[in-house]
Scaffold this motif. Structure first.
Motif, PDB file in Angstrom:
ATOM      1  N   ARG A 171      16.625 -21.342 -52.898  1.00 55.07           N
ATOM      2  CA  ARG A 171      15.310 -21.873 -53.295  1.00 55.07           C
ATOM      3  C   ARG A 171      14.295 -20.762 -53.290  1.00 55.07           C
ATOM      4  O   ARG A 171      14.287 -19.921 -52.406  1.00 55.07           O
ATOM      5  CB  ARG A 171      14.870 -22.987 -52.342  1.00 55.07           C
ATOM      6  CG  ARG A 171      15.657 -24.233 -52.479  1.00 55.07           C
ATOM      7  CD  ARG A 171      15.010 -25.293 -51.639  1.00 55.07           C
ATOM      8  NE  ARG A 171      15.571 -26.588 -52.008  1.00 55.07           N
ATOM      9  CZ  ARG A 171      14.957 -27.712 -51.831  1.00 55.07           C
ATOM     10  NH1 ARG A 171      13.791 -27.741 -51.235  1.00 55.07           N
ATOM     11  NH2 ARG A 171      15.528 -28.848 -52.186  1.00 55.07           N
ATOM     12  N   LYS A 172      13.460 -20.830 -54.262  1.00 56.07           N
ATOM     13  CA  LYS A 172      12.372 -19.859 -54.304  1.00 56.07           C
ATOM     14  C   LYS A 172      11.228 -20.387 -53.451  1.00 56.07           C
ATOM     15  O   LYS A 172      10.827 -21.534 -53.590  1.00 56.07           O
ATOM     16  CB  LYS A 172      11.895 -19.653 -55.737  1.00 56.07           C
ATOM     17  CG  LYS A 172      12.957 -19.011 -56.628  1.00 56.07           C
ATOM     18  CD  LYS A 172      12.412 -18.799 -58.019  1.00 56.07           C
ATOM     19  CE  LYS A 172      13.478 -18.217 -58.935  1.00 56.07           C
ATOM     20  NZ  LYS A 172      12.995 -18.035 -60.285  1.00 56.07           N
ATOM     21  N   PRO A 173      10.730 -19.556 -52.561  1.00 50.33           N
ATOM     22  CA  PRO A 173       9.599 -20.046 -51.742  1.00 50.33           C
ATOM     23  C   PRO A 173       8.362 -20.177 -52.621  1.00 50.33           C
ATOM     24  O   PRO A 173       8.159 -19.433 -53.586  1.00 50.33           O
ATOM     25  CB  PRO A 173       9.418 -18.937 -50.701  1.00 50.33           C
ATOM     26  CG  PRO A 173      10.058 -17.729 -51.281  1.00 50.33           C
ATOM     27  CD  PRO A 173      11.132 -18.221 -52.213  1.00 50.33           C
ATOM     28  N   LYS A 174       7.598 -21.176 -52.287  1.00 52.47           N
ATOM     29  CA  LYS A 174       6.368 -21.387 -53.074  1.00 52.47           C
ATOM     30  C   LYS A 174       5.401 -20.252 -52.772  1.00 52.47           C
ATOM     31  O   LYS A 174       5.283 -19.809 -51.628  1.00 52.47           O
ATOM     32  CB  LYS A 174       5.716 -22.718 -52.703  1.00 52.47           C
ATOM     33  CG  LYS A 174       6.502 -23.897 -53.220  1.00 52.47           C
ATOM     34  CD  LYS A 174       5.741 -25.162 -52.972  1.00 52.47           C
ATOM     35  CE  LYS A 174       6.458 -26.357 -53.532  1.00 52.47           C
ATOM     36  NZ  LYS A 174       5.714 -27.574 -53.342  1.00 52.47           N
ATOM     37  N   ALA A 175       4.731 -19.859 -53.782  1.00 51.65           N
ATOM     38  CA  ALA A 175       3.731 -18.814 -53.612  1.00 51.65           C
ATOM     39  C   ALA A 175       2.523 -19.414 -52.881  1.00 51.65           C
ATOM     40  O   ALA A 175       2.109 -20.544 -53.156  1.00 51.65           O
ATOM     41  CB  ALA A 175       3.329 -18.256 -54.958  1.00 51.65           C
ATOM     42  N   PRO A 176       1.958 -18.683 -51.897  1.00 57.74           N
ATOM     43  CA  PRO A 176       0.787 -19.222 -51.186  1.00 57.74           C
ATOM     44  C   PRO A 176      -0.398 -19.363 -52.150  1.00 57.74           C
ATOM     45  O   PRO A 176      -0.637 -18.512 -52.985  1.00 57.74           O
ATOM     46  CB  PRO A 176       0.501 -18.198 -50.114  1.00 57.74           C
ATOM     47  CG  PRO A 176       1.237 -16.966 -50.513  1.00 57.74           C
ATOM     48  CD  PRO A 176       2.325 -17.369 -51.431  1.00 57.74           C
ATOM     49  N   THR A 177      -1.076 -20.477 -51.990  1.00 59.06           N
ATOM     50  CA  THR A 177      -2.249 -20.731 -52.846  1.00 59.06           C
ATOM     51  C   THR A 177      -3.487 -20.189 -52.162  1.00 59.06           C
ATOM     52  O   THR A 177      -3.746 -20.490 -50.994  1.00 59.06           O
ATOM     53  CB  THR A 177      -2.402 -22.228 -53.142  1.00 59.06           C
ATOM     54  OG1 THR A 177      -2.454 -22.903 -51.912  1.00 59.06           O
ATOM     55  CG2 THR A 177      -1.263 -22.731 -53.968  1.00 59.06           C
TER      56      THR A 177
END
Length: 132
Positions: free
Chosen positions: A125-131
């Motif tokens: 899984r690709k980690p979500k980019a921090p917003t």
């Protein structure tokens, strides 16, 4: 043509620039300077029309035999190609049957040369980019 250029009804080549006959030279002396040219012609074997036809017929027969062998080879090659395609289709059917009967994660499926389904790397899984 002078007497020096013909010998018993057979034609000879004309002299080159360096071989021109001088006034005091005899025909015999000129022939000896041509490195045995007239003597070599008498040693050649006779060639007849029948011999030429026989050689031509032998050549035609050899070419015909070659073409027949090439056609036979092409037919055998086509048969071999058809057998390879038939064998390949059969083996694809075998692999489908083994996969249906035992599953794609079985040792039997692996024995056919395939990789087990469980041995494939699972996608990470690709980690979500921090917003921000």
């Amino acid at each position: 043509m002078s007497a020096c250029h013909k010998d018993e009804g057979q034609l000879r080549r004309p002299p080159s620039d360096g071989e021109t006959k001088s006034a005091g030279t005899a025909c015999g002396a000129k022939r000896s300077r041509q490195s045995g040219y007239s003597q070599d012609l008498h040693r050649l074997p006779a060639r007849t029309k029948a011999q030429a036809e026989a050689k031509r017929n032998a050549l035609d027969a050899a070419r015909t035999a070659e073409l027949q062998k090439e056609a036979e080879l092409a037919a055998i090659r086509d048969h071999t190609d058809a057998m390879e395609r038939e064998y390949h289709a059969f083996m694809l059917g075998v692999s489908e049957q083994v996969a249906a009967q035992y599953g794609k994660d079985s040792d039997e499926y692996q024995a056919l040369g395939y990789k087990k389904k469980s041995e494939y790397k699972r996608p990470a899984r690709k980690p979500k980019a921090p917003t921000p």
